[in-house]
Design an enzyme around this catalytic site. Sequence first.
Site, mmCIF file in Angstrom:
data_model
loop_
_atom_site.group_PDB
_atom_site.id
_atom_site.type_symbol
_atom_site.label_atom_id
_atom_site.label_comp_id
_atom_site.label_asym_id
_atom_site.label_seq_id
_atom_site.Cartn_x
_atom_site.Cartn_y
_atom_site.Cartn_z
ATOM 1 N N LYS A 124 0.867 -1.176 0.000
ATOM 2 C CA LYS A 124 0.000 0.000 0.000
ATOM 3 C C LYS A 124 0.905 1.227 0.000
ATOM 4 O O LYS A 124 0.996 1.976 0.979
ATOM 5 C CB LYS A 124 -0.920 -0.005 1.221
ATOM 6 C CG LYS A 124 -2.247 0.693 0.961
ATOM 7 C CD LYS A 124 -3.249 0.390 2.064
ATOM 8 C CE LYS A 124 -4.589 1.013 1.770
ATOM 9 N NZ LYS A 124 -5.281 0.437 0.618
ATOM 10 N N GLU A 170 -6.933 -7.234 -10.248
ATOM 11 C CA GLU A 170 -7.801 -6.507 -9.335
ATOM 12 C C GLU A 170 -8.251 -5.205 -9.975
ATOM 13 O O GLU A 170 -7.876 -4.882 -11.100
ATOM 14 C CB GLU A 170 -7.105 -6.233 -8.002
ATOM 15 C CG GLU A 170 -5.876 -5.354 -8.090
ATOM 16 C CD GLU A 170 -5.242 -5.108 -6.719
ATOM 17 O OE1 GLU A 170 -5.696 -5.674 -5.727
ATOM 18 O OE2 GLU A 170 -4.283 -4.321 -6.667
#
Length: 242
Positions: free
Chosen positions: A86, A122
């Site tokens: 992230k 994704e």
Amino acid sequence: YFMDAVTSTVKDNADFIPPFGKGSLYIRPICFGVSKAIDVQAATEYVFMVFTSPVGPYFKVGSRPLHLYLSDKYHRAAPKGIGNAKAIGNYSASLYPGSVAKSKGFNDMIYVHAKNEKIIEEMGAANLFVLSDGELLTPKLGGSILDGVTRDSVITIARDILNLTVKETDIEIERLLSADEVFCTGTAVVVTPVGSITGLDGKHRIADEKMGRLTFKLKEMLTGIQHENIPDEFGWLYPIKE
């Protein structure tokens, strides 16, 4: 140290927690380097901080099924890169294609694998799940997609409570487009259904305006645990005392 910082920030911003059912308080921990250097190197000093913000649904459509754009023109991340982190650099590759998709009326993009463009990975803002032939499938981790907390929670609920067969595996585009249900997961999106996917060969309808039965059940159970309407068997909740 981390939990003390999160707890203190939530307490300091308690007045900004939305009323029940009207949103949530989004919590974002951040860490960035501040070392004095002009060359490319790892930082030796850093700042860690936590900020919060009251938020509503991530997608403007709320809980209605999303319309997504599938394209092999862009790659979000590559295997053995930082697609599993992230990190701010991990998001930059999705900003332009994401804006293109939204300018065409789509809610977000579905990205394909950089090495094998026949399988999906994704979305720009969430992990993907596919219900196909009675099995719940999600792209396997391999260094190029985020190991999302909500992704893990949904897998755990599906396996341990609903006794479903869950597979972390490669998912080919054809199987995605012919799925019984498709949904995405994330801290902000929670569990959001996908209604249609437009690819190179046109629009494929997955669902109507209603949320799929399994998608609804998983969202109901996850939010039920969060709201303490369902017993937390996994120790996910962290109570904050006054």
